[in-house]
Enzyme design. Structure first.
Site, short mmCIF file in Angstrom:
data_model
loop_
_atom_site.label_atom_id
_atom_site.label_comp_id
_atom_site.label_asym_id
_atom_site.label_seq_id
_atom_site.Cartn_x
_atom_site.Cartn_y
_atom_site.Cartn_z
CE LYS A 189 -51.93 -11.70 76.12
NZ LYS A 189 -52.59 -12.70 76.97
CG HIS B 30 -56.14 -22.16 79.21
ND1 HIS B 30 -56.43 -21.13 78.36
CD2 HIS B 30 -54.97 -21.84 79.76
CE1 HIS B 30 -55.47 -20.23 78.41
NE2 HIS B 30 -54.56 -20.65 79.25
CD GLU C 290 -54.62 -14.94 79.51
OE1 GLU C 290 -54.34 -13.76 79.22
OE2 GLU C 290 -54.01 -15.91 79.05
CG ASP D 240 -49.13 4.38 82.67
OD1 ASP D 240 -49.67 3.57 81.89
OD2 ASP D 240 -48.95 5.58 82.39
C1 MEV Z 1 -51.59 -16.32 76.63
O1 MEV Z 1 -52.10 -15.26 77.42
C2 MEV Z 1 -50.09 -16.22 76.54
C3 MEV Z 1 -49.44 -17.22 75.59
O2 MEV Z 1 -50.02 -17.13 74.31
C4 MEV Z 1 -47.98 -16.87 75.55
C5 MEV Z 1 -47.19 -17.62 74.53
O3 MEV Z 1 -47.79 -18.07 73.50
O4 MEV Z 1 -45.96 -17.75 74.71
C6 MEV Z 1 -49.66 -18.64 76.06
#
Ligand code: MEV
Length: 442
Positions: free
Chosen positions: A281, A395, A103, A297
């Site tokens: 995430k 991005h 990513e 892992d």
């Molecule tokens: C993208 O990989 C991760 C985000 O969505 C984390 C977040 O929203 O805090 C940008």
């Protein structure tokens, strides 16, 4: 003559000092603008890599016969880019952090947040002992309460049996250290669950835990009169935690309003599971990228982290954010880190070995702490971007650089072409080519 030699010595000393500090600082302005070969030279110096290691890193090679020994039915390998996150200072030491990830923006985001953290000394981390849990499930136990008491009473005998399976681990100061027994109610009636707690030292530990859990099973059947079913590691490694914290100066973040915006973003995650999972995430973006680079892992880490986030029955952020008395932002993260630096694939994968060398971590605990710091950095960067300009601009910038390179831009032209495309909101190869032509002509 004396003065000249002295002067000469001072010059050499100064240059040596400069070299040393250059080698060991992770603050590398403009690193992102360099071509990969130039970055590699810097990393080689920093981590004292050999020519051979540089070649392996460059080619990204995992020999097919080695891959064939790792899993079944091998037909190929799946390479991922390894990026270096810069600026990390953790407990007063500088780290260059290899991150393997598909990513865009994650490596840049971690580096950027680490730069902001440096203003207040960087990240400060700690961890618990590397104790993992092996679960042994017993069914058909007549008196579960008595069985639990009998298991506890036989603790020394059970631990001894477990430790006989790995004398090397015991010699290194690890081994089975404790056990827990409890009754659970299930749709198939009551069961007894035993937790074998094993200090796995610098290994990830699943193998030794599973071996020990299987070895003590007959003894547990004898003690309880029940029947053993499962004997397996638990990925909810609540005794193997890493913590990281950092203060981000309000000025570094962009002012008081940004601090408030980030606190609003955090409050959103605390109160809403749909946001919270994305918040977590973002933390795992950093954690998993370091895990992949070091061949750990990743599924075990993901499963453990998300279960830990829901430990009290409600899914919560793995991080906590608050305002200090000075109005700066304090970030803290705590998560289970079942990672190893010895044994398994971490020890044989050529790229993982090199990434570990770049990182310079000496123990599994240190690796877990670095992961926590990187996770916190990615969390901060994501919240800051989301709560201010949004993440798409960043991005798009990266995407535009890729497109510019695809169109044939090199060196400084990459950024110039990318910036023009972003400003025009036309990020396409054909437009990049046109801009390149114009620049070459003019
Ligand atoms: C993208 O990989 C991760 C985000 O969505 C984390 C977040 O929203 O805090 C940008």
């Amino acid at each position: 003559m004396y003065v000249t030699i002295q002067h000469f010595r001072v010059l050499i000393y100064k240059s040596a000092l400069k070299q040393l500090s250059l080698m060991k600082t992770s603050e590398l302005p403009g690193f992102y603008k360099l071509p990969p070969e130039e970055r590699l030279k810097i990393v080689k110096e920093f981590a004292d890599l050999t020519e051979e290691e540089v070649e392996i890193l460059k080619e990204g090679l995992l020999p097919l016969d080695q891959a064939n020994r790792m899993i079944e039915n091998v037909v190929g390998i799946m390479p991922l880019p390894i990026g270096i996150a810069t600026n990390f200072r953790i407990n007063g030491r500088d780290y260059l952090v290899p991150m393997a990830i598909e990513e865009p923006s994650v490596v840049a985001a971690a580096s950027n947040a680490a730069k902001m953290a440096r203003v207040k000394g960087g990240f400060f981390t700690e961890s618990t002992q590397p104790v993992m849990i092996g679960q042994i499930q017993l069914v058909n136990v007549n008196d579960p309460k008595k069985a639990c008491a009998d298991i506890r009473a036989a603790k020394e005998e059970i631990l001894k049996k477990a430790n006989e399976q790995d004398p090397v681990l015991v010699k290194l100061g690890g081994g089975a250290v404790d056990l827990e027994a409890r009754e659970i109610q299930t749709e198939r009636g009551p069961m007894v669950v035993v937790h074998l707690l094993v200090d796995v030292r610098d290994a990830m530990g699943a193998n030794v835990i599973n071996t020990m859990s299987e070895a003590v099973a007959p003894l547990l059947e004898k003690i309880t009169g029940g029947k053993v079913r499962l004997r397996i590691v638990s990925n909810l490694a609540i005794y193997r935690l890493a913590r990281a914290k950092a203060v981000f100066a309000k000025e570094a973040l962009g002012g008081e309003e940004v601090v408030e915006a980030i606190l609003d973003a955090y409050a959103f995650a605390v109160s809403d599971i749909f946001r919270c999972v994305t918040h977590n995430k973002g933390i795992m973006n950093g954690v998993i990228a370091v895990a992949l680079a070091t061949a750990n892992d990743t599924r075990a880490l993901e499963a453990g982290a998300h279960a830990y986030a829901a430990m009290d029955g409600r899914y919560r952020p793995l991080s906590r954010w608050s305002k200090t008395s000075d109005g700066d932002l304090l970030g803290e993260v705590e998560l289970p880190v079942a990672v190893g630096v010895v044994g398994g694939v971490t020890a044989v994968h050529p790229l993982a070995k090199i990434c570990r060398k770049i990182l310079g971590v000496k123990s599994a605990r240190e690796l877990g702490e670095v992961m926590a710091a990187v996770g916190l950095a990615n969390n901060l960067a994501a919240m800051r971007a989301l709560a201010t300009e949004g993440i798409q601009r960043g991005h798009m910038k990266l995407h535009a650089r890729n497109i510019a390179m695809m169109a044939g831009a090199e060196g400084e032209l990459v950024d110039i072409v990318a910036e023009r495309m972003v400003a025009e909101r036309k990020i396409r190869v054909d437009r990049a080519k046109e801009i390149l032509e114009e620049l070459k002509k003019g």
